[in-house]
Design an enzyme around this catalytic site. Structure first.
Site, PDB file in Angstrom:
ATOM      1  N   CYS A 248      -8.478  -5.701   1.559  1.00 58.44           N
ATOM      2  CA  CYS A 248      -7.807  -5.043   0.418  1.00 58.44           C
ATOM      3  C   CYS A 248      -8.622  -5.085  -0.859  1.00 58.44           C
ATOM      4  O   CYS A 248      -8.338  -4.344  -1.803  1.00 58.44           O
ATOM      5  CB  CYS A 248      -6.463  -5.713   0.150  1.00 58.44           C
ATOM      6  SG  CYS A 248      -5.230  -5.225   1.340  1.00 58.44           S
TER       7      CYS A 248
HETATM    8  N1  CO8 Z   1      14.100  -4.431   8.987  1.00 55.72           N
HETATM    9  C1  CO8 Z   1      15.122  -5.291   8.862  1.00 55.72           C
HETATM   10  N2  CO8 Z   1      14.959  -6.629   8.755  1.00 55.72           N
HETATM   11  C2  CO8 Z   1      13.720  -7.096   8.801  1.00 55.72           C
HETATM   12  C3  CO8 Z   1      12.595  -6.258   8.939  1.00 55.72           C
HETATM   13  C4  CO8 Z   1      12.825  -4.866   9.029  1.00 55.72           C
HETATM   14  N3  CO8 Z   1      11.816  -3.991   9.144  1.00 55.72           N
HETATM   15  N4  CO8 Z   1      11.472  -7.013   8.919  1.00 55.72           N
HETATM   16  C5  CO8 Z   1      11.871  -8.289   8.797  1.00 55.72           C
HETATM   17  N5  CO8 Z   1      13.229  -8.352   8.726  1.00 55.72           N
HETATM   18  C6  CO8 Z   1      14.062  -9.534   8.590  1.00 55.72           C
HETATM   19  C7  CO8 Z   1      13.362 -10.794   9.093  1.00 55.72           C
HETATM   20  O1  CO8 Z   1      13.541 -10.945  10.486  1.00 55.72           O
HETATM   21  C8  CO8 Z   1      14.063 -11.867   8.305  1.00 55.72           C
HETATM   22  O2  CO8 Z   1      15.303 -12.161   8.901  1.00 55.72           O
HETATM   23  P1  CO8 Z   1      15.914 -13.665   8.866  1.00 55.72           P
HETATM   24  O3  CO8 Z   1      16.096 -13.985   7.424  1.00 55.72           O
HETATM   25  O4  CO8 Z   1      17.182 -13.550   9.653  1.00 55.72           O
HETATM   26  O5  CO8 Z   1      14.867 -14.529   9.510  1.00 55.72           O
HETATM   27  C9  CO8 Z   1      14.354 -11.195   6.956  1.00 55.72           C
HETATM   28  O6  CO8 Z   1      14.331  -9.786   7.212  1.00 55.72           O
HETATM   29  C10 CO8 Z   1      13.311 -11.534   5.910  1.00 55.72           C
HETATM   30  O7  CO8 Z   1      11.980 -11.329   6.493  1.00 55.72           O
HETATM   31  P2  CO8 Z   1      10.673 -11.758   5.768  1.00 55.72           P
HETATM   32  O8  CO8 Z   1      10.790 -13.168   5.321  1.00 55.72           O
HETATM   33  O9  CO8 Z   1       9.498 -11.382   6.627  1.00 55.72           O
HETATM   34  O10 CO8 Z   1      10.736 -10.743   4.517  1.00 55.72           O
HETATM   35  P3  CO8 Z   1      10.050 -10.845   3.124  1.00 55.72           P
HETATM   36  O11 CO8 Z   1      11.082 -10.866   2.091  1.00 55.72           O
HETATM   37  O12 CO8 Z   1       8.987 -11.892   3.085  1.00 55.72           O
HETATM   38  O13 CO8 Z   1       9.326  -9.410   3.018  1.00 55.72           O
HETATM   39  C11 CO8 Z   1       7.090  -8.522   3.250  1.00 55.72           C
HETATM   40  C12 CO8 Z   1       8.341  -9.048   3.967  1.00 55.72           C
HETATM   41  C13 CO8 Z   1       7.498  -7.226   2.543  1.00 55.72           C
HETATM   42  C14 CO8 Z   1       6.009  -8.238   4.281  1.00 55.72           C
HETATM   43  C15 CO8 Z   1       6.624  -9.540   2.197  1.00 55.72           C
HETATM   44  O14 CO8 Z   1       6.512 -10.813   2.780  1.00 55.72           O
HETATM   45  C16 CO8 Z   1       5.278  -9.192   1.585  1.00 55.72           C
HETATM   46  O15 CO8 Z   1       5.088  -8.131   1.025  1.00 55.72           O
HETATM   47  N6  CO8 Z   1       4.334 -10.140   1.632  1.00 55.72           N
HETATM   48  C17 CO8 Z   1       3.016  -9.953   1.070  1.00 55.72           C
HETATM   49  C18 CO8 Z   1       2.236  -9.175   2.038  1.00 55.72           C
HETATM   50  C19 CO8 Z   1       0.896  -8.787   1.520  1.00 55.72           C
HETATM   51  O16 CO8 Z   1       0.667  -8.567   0.355  1.00 55.72           O
HETATM   52  N7  CO8 Z   1       0.002  -8.679   2.426  1.00 55.72           N
HETATM   53  C20 CO8 Z   1      -1.271  -8.193   2.123  1.00 55.72           C
HETATM   54  C21 CO8 Z   1      -1.723  -7.538   3.333  1.00 55.72           C
HETATM   55  S1  CO8 Z   1      -2.764  -6.234   3.017  1.00 55.72           S
HETATM   56  C22 CO8 Z   1      -4.385  -6.731   3.221  1.00 55.72           C
HETATM   57  O17 CO8 Z   1      -4.790  -7.803   2.948  1.00 55.72           O
HETATM   58  C23 CO8 Z   1      -5.299  -5.723   3.803  1.00 55.72           C
HETATM   59  C24 CO8 Z   1      -5.475  -5.989   5.226  1.00 55.72           C
HETATM   60  C25 CO8 Z   1      -6.224  -4.885   5.836  1.00 55.72           C
HETATM   61  C26 CO8 Z   1      -5.444  -3.588   5.965  1.00 55.72           C
HETATM   62  C27 CO8 Z   1      -4.649  -3.522   7.216  1.00 55.72           C
HETATM   63  C28 CO8 Z   1      -4.231  -2.116   7.520  1.00 55.72           C
HETATM   64  C29 CO8 Z   1      -3.276  -2.045   8.698  1.00 55.72           C
END
Ligand code: CO8
Length: 368
Positions: free
Chosen positions: A152
């Protein structure tokens, strides 16, 4: 070497694919896939995705992709990009040419005046020859070209590399281009991440500031930092063929521990920006705009508040992730390209990207 030479960003361009997937469309396809897998006895059963969750957890409302039909086909769940002849422009080079052409037009220069092309992206469609060299040929630029990958943070690291070459006097003009086909390395069958990414290509032209013709942004300072982490990882690579049964393994695509990334990257980035600004004598009051990496709205809200010491005013920290989703290295550059024209001479802003590695890159610019 001329120690006085400053580098400037004199043009930017964005190639946006024509196809859009809304959260609702994405969730319908994912849930159809989950229903089929569950009916076939998936163990454990795959829970349904939700458009409301996606919007509230990330701020993302839609994403642009190169191939919508393949992604939304519950029997496929990944894009279909037709293989190309070696004699035809590659997929990444083709996107790059459009973004670069726009950036060159804004800078008011011809491709032949560019001394270096850096193709900085989080994945490359082949090992060699470098995509950047193909872009060099298609555009007709001079000098040399090379690929680089800092996930990224590829764009900001690329800008620092180009600015350093301009500052040292080894080149006078460069183009840094970021073709991001995230749809091809995202696992669309994983509910936790299927909504995160989209496709796009951005480009910026950098010139020695004394060559700049129109409105431009002088680069006051750049700073890059890395710290190893496995929390965002993709194990695909050239050793794949040497290992058995790798084909459909989950770790051949993007994998992350989103919660950990969220918790660990935020303090890293906030500290990085604060230190960079302090060392350059830039205060929160001096900063007219923050063009942040576009991964998650809550992350950006947090960083904006930490950097400015208050809630950012509307427009001070523009988000584009609601329309584009996370486009890896291109996100902060889309924000810069779309939300920088209104700054007036003397205004200072900061571009910042962060992500896998971990990596963080910041670029402080002043409008001239
Ligand atoms: N629908 C419904 N519920 C869901 C879904 C969904 N799609 N996904 C997860 N849930 C549920 C989970 O199961 C969980 O349920 P429970 O509480 O019962 O266990 C609940 O929702 C909460 O899940 P999370 O804890 O996973 O949710 P978050 O609030 O943490 O949100 C995010 C998830 C949005 C992914 C968040 O954690 C986030 O944005 N984190 C930062 C991510 C980030 O910035 N990453 C950078 C990556 S990019 C990068 O570095 C480049 C890489 C190279 C590119 C790759 C290209 C493919």
């Amino acid at each position: 070497m001329s120690s006085q030479t400053r580098a400037a960003i004199t043009g930017s361009g964005v190639f946006t694919p024509s196809q859009v997937i809304t959260n609702d469309e994405l969730v319908v396809a994912f849930n159809a896939y989950a229903d089929r897998q569950n009916a076939a006895g998936a163990d454990p059963q795959i829970p349904q995705s939700s458009a409301d969750f996606i919007k509230s957890a990330s701020g993302i409302e839609q994403r642009f992709v190169l191939d919508k039909a393949g992604v939304l086909d519950p029997d496929r769940m990944y894009p279909r990009l037709v293989p190309r002849d070696d004699g035809a422009p590659g997929q990444m080079a083709e996107m790059a040419v459009t973004a670069c052409t726009d950036a060159l037009a804004q800078a008011g220069i011809d491709a032949g005046q560019i001394d270096a092309v850096i193709c900085a992206a989080s994945n490359h469609e082949r090992a060699y020859p470098a995509i950047a060299i193909e872009i060099q040929q298609l555009l007709g630029t001079s000098g040399f070209a090379f690929d680089m990958n800092v996930a990224c943070s590829s764009a900001t690291f690329g800008i620092q590399a180009a600015a350093d070459m301009i500052r040292s006097g080894s080149i006078r003009r460069a183009i840094v281009v970021n073709p991001e086909i995230c749809s091809a390395h995202l696992e669309w069958r994983d509910r936790d991440c299927h909504f995160i990414f989209g496709d796009v290509c951005t480009a910026v032209v950098l010139e020695a500031a004394d060559l700049a013709q129109g409105d431009h942004f002088v680069i006051r300072s750049t700073r890059c930092a890395t710290q190893f982490s496995n929390n965002i990882r993709n194990n695909d690579g050239f050793l794949r063929r040497t290992r058995d049964a790798m084909d459909d393994r989950r770790d051949m695509q993007f994998v992350q521990n989103g919660r950990k990334v969220f918790k660990e990257v935020l303090p890293l980035v906030s500290r990085h920006i604060a230190d960079h600004m302090a060392d350059e004598g830039v205060t929160a009051d001096d900063l007219k705009r923050l063009w942040l990496h576009q991964a998650n709205k809550a992350m950006n809200d947090y960083i904006g508040k930490r950097v400015l010491g208050r809630d950012p005013e509307p427009g001070e920290q523009p988000n584009i992730l609601q329309d584009y989703a996370n486009t890896s290295s291109a996100g902060s550059i889309i924000a810069f390209a779309k939300y920088s024209d209104d700054l007036i001479p003397g205004d200072t802003g900061l571009i910042c990207s962060f992500g896998a590695g971990y990596s963080v890159g910041s670029v402080i610019v002043t409008r001239v």
